[in-house]
Scaffold this motif. Structure first.
Motif, short mmCIF file in Angstrom:
data_model
loop_
_atom_site.label_atom_id
_atom_site.label_comp_id
_atom_site.label_asym_id
_atom_site.label_seq_id
_atom_site.Cartn_x
_atom_site.Cartn_y
_atom_site.Cartn_z
N TYR A 1 0.84 -1.18 0.00
CA TYR A 1 0.00 0.00 0.00
C TYR A 1 0.88 1.23 0.00
O TYR A 1 1.93 1.26 0.65
CB TYR A 1 -0.88 0.05 1.25
CG TYR A 1 -1.90 -1.05 1.36
CD1 TYR A 1 -3.07 -1.03 0.59
CD2 TYR A 1 -1.72 -2.10 2.25
CE1 TYR A 1 -4.01 -2.04 0.69
CE2 TYR A 1 -2.66 -3.12 2.36
CZ TYR A 1 -3.80 -3.08 1.57
OH TYR A 1 -4.72 -4.08 1.68
N ILE A 2 0.47 2.27 -0.69
CA ILE A 2 1.11 3.57 -0.60
C ILE A 2 0.22 4.42 0.32
O ILE A 2 -1.00 4.42 0.18
CB ILE A 2 1.30 4.23 -1.98
CG1 ILE A 2 2.20 5.47 -1.86
CG2 ILE A 2 0.00 4.59 -2.63
CD1 ILE A 2 3.66 5.13 -1.70
N CYS A 3 0.82 5.10 1.29
CA CYS A 3 0.04 5.79 2.33
C CYS A 3 0.53 7.22 2.53
O CYS A 3 1.63 7.59 2.10
CB CYS A 3 0.18 5.07 3.68
SG CYS A 3 0.03 3.28 3.64
N ASN A 4 -0.29 8.01 3.22
CA ASN A 4 0.16 9.30 3.69
C ASN A 4 1.11 9.09 4.87
O ASN A 4 0.78 8.34 5.80
CB ASN A 4 -1.02 10.17 4.15
CG ASN A 4 -1.83 10.69 3.00
OD1 ASN A 4 -1.47 10.52 1.84
ND2 ASN A 4 -2.95 11.33 3.30
N CYS A 5 2.25 9.74 4.85
CA CYS A 5 3.19 9.64 5.97
C CYS A 5 2.66 10.49 7.13
O CYS A 5 2.41 11.68 6.96
CB CYS A 5 4.57 10.14 5.56
SG CYS A 5 5.74 10.21 6.93
N PRO A 6 2.47 9.91 8.32
CA PRO A 6 1.97 10.68 9.46
C PRO A 6 2.92 11.80 9.90
O PRO A 6 2.51 12.72 10.60
CB PRO A 6 1.84 9.62 10.57
CG PRO A 6 1.70 8.33 9.84
CD PRO A 6 2.58 8.48 8.63
N GLU A 7 4.19 11.73 9.49
CA GLU A 7 5.17 12.74 9.88
C GLU A 7 5.18 13.92 8.91
O GLU A 7 5.03 15.06 9.31
CB GLU A 7 6.58 12.12 9.96
CG GLU A 7 6.75 11.18 11.14
CD GLU A 7 6.71 11.92 12.48
OE1 GLU A 7 7.42 12.92 12.61
OE2 GLU A 7 5.95 11.50 13.37
N CYS A 8 5.40 13.66 7.62
CA CYS A 8 5.51 14.76 6.64
C CYS A 8 4.23 14.98 5.85
O CYS A 8 4.14 15.91 5.06
CB CYS A 8 6.69 14.51 5.70
SG CYS A 8 6.46 13.08 4.59
N ASN A 9 3.24 14.07 6.02
CA ASN A 9 1.92 14.17 5.38
C ASN A 9 1.96 14.05 3.87
O ASN A 9 1.01 14.41 3.19
CB ASN A 9 1.23 15.48 5.77
CG ASN A 9 -0.28 15.37 5.66
OD1 ASN A 9 -0.85 14.31 5.94
ND2 ASN A 9 -0.93 16.44 5.26
#
Length: 342
Positions: free
Chosen positions: A31-39
């Motif tokens: 899966y490709i996801c939104n990074c919780p750190e850099c968004n």
């Protein structure tokens, strides 16, 4: 030091919630996801290791995160909450409602969909993915219908006429709980009727219209179908939307307007029903309520040879957007003049 302890921990109730909140997209074996750190949508999660997420932007972020799931620890508390919220549902119905809600929420962004990602009926990937779940394969629909049998009172998993409709449009109540689902097919658009709906929450009289009104909305469009409503979201990301699930189903929308008149008092309400006999009857029905509640409203006019908003978006997007902007600008000018006169 244990390497795992250096990773940031993200806590979710279950994997479906995690994939939904991370805006995960199915890319095959990962899966490709939104990074919780850099968004940024540059983080990845392998399907064979769903407790680990890493940002692919090594030189800018590169964050690594471990996922923890507390579903089992919270089962008792969650069941008590569901029982209190839906006392008229059986335990099996509450379980089915929770499962179906989570699965459809995940499916909107977590399943691959060439139909939605390539633009569906004039809608961009961003708009389509926010509101539509593409099940793609009949066997996925069969599985969902089988699990939802306690809610439906009937097992539709062997009903090919229903399961051939691969697109699902979830409708939610004011408590953000799944109420109904509309079905369409992007694989075989010759299927009639084009749209069917099923009630998935038998605990109460469910809302039979779609609604999504952002807090900063200056305009609210009332249309005849979800696709027509989303056509306006395509040209205005902040527009508020109310969509009927059929031209004759105006009663609950009218009740909602009466009961929440304050929600519309500072907004421009646009009526955009189909340009046909049923659409004009629905328009008159809703306008009567808007007039009675002293809510400002306007009618949306389609381009020649177009009878609804989605058709107008597809056939003449520029004209569709231009008329929408002009209608709003004209209304703003009128309101400003009116305020000065006061």
């Amino acid at each position: 030091m244990n390497k795992q302890n250096a990773y940031k921990k993200l806590v979710f109730q279950n994997i479906e919630n995690a994939l939904d909140e991370l805006n995960a997209e199915d890319k095959g074996h990962y899966y490709i996801c939104n990074c919780p750190e850099c968004n940024e949508q540059e983080a990845f999660m392998y399907k064979n290791n769903q407790r680990f997420v890493q940002c692919n932007r090594e030189n800018h972020c590169g964050s690594r995160m471990m996922l923890e799931f507390h579903e089992k620890e919270n089962v008792a508390a969650y069941e008590q909450k569901m029982e209190k919220q839906y006392p008229n549902l059986t335990p099996k119905q509450r379980e089915a409602l929770d499962w179906t809600t989570r699965v459809l929420s995940f499916a909107k962004t977590g399943l691959k969909s060439e139909t939605l990602d390539d633009g569906y009926r004039g809608l961009s990937k961003q708009v389509a993915r926010s509101f539509i779940a593409d099940l793609q394969h009949e066997d996925i629909g069969q599985h969902i219908f089988h699990k939802a049998t306690p809610l439906l009172g009937k097992d539709y998993s062997n009903n090919s006429w229903v399961c051939k409709r691969n697109l699902m449009f979830p409708l939610y109540g004011e408590d953000n709980t799944l109420n109904r689902v509309l079905f369409r097919s992007s694989i075989d658009e010759s299927i009639e009727p084009k749209e069917i709906q099923l009630i998935l929450n038998p605990s109460k009289e469910t809302r039979d219209f779609f609604m999504d009104i952002p807090n900063n909305a200056e305009t609210v469009v009332i249309s005849e179908s979800i696709l027509d409503a989303l056509s306006f979201r395509e040209i205005d990301e902040n527009v508020g939307l109310i969509a009927l699930t059929g031209a004759s189903k105006t009663r609950k929308v009218k009740d909602y307007v009466r009961e929440h008149q304050e929600l519309f008092s500072d907004k421009h309400t646009v009526i955009a029903m189909d340009d046909d006999t049923a659409g004009w009857k629905a328009t008159r029905d809703i306008v009567d309520v808007l007039e009675a509640e002293k809510i400002n409203w306007s009618l949306f006019e389609y381009s020649p040879d177009c009878k609804d908003a989605n058709e107008n978006l597809q056939h003449n997007r520029d004209a569709f957007e231009r008329h929408y902007r002009k209608l709003n600008q004209r209304k703003k000018s009128f309101q400003q003049t009116h305020e000065m006169d006061l």
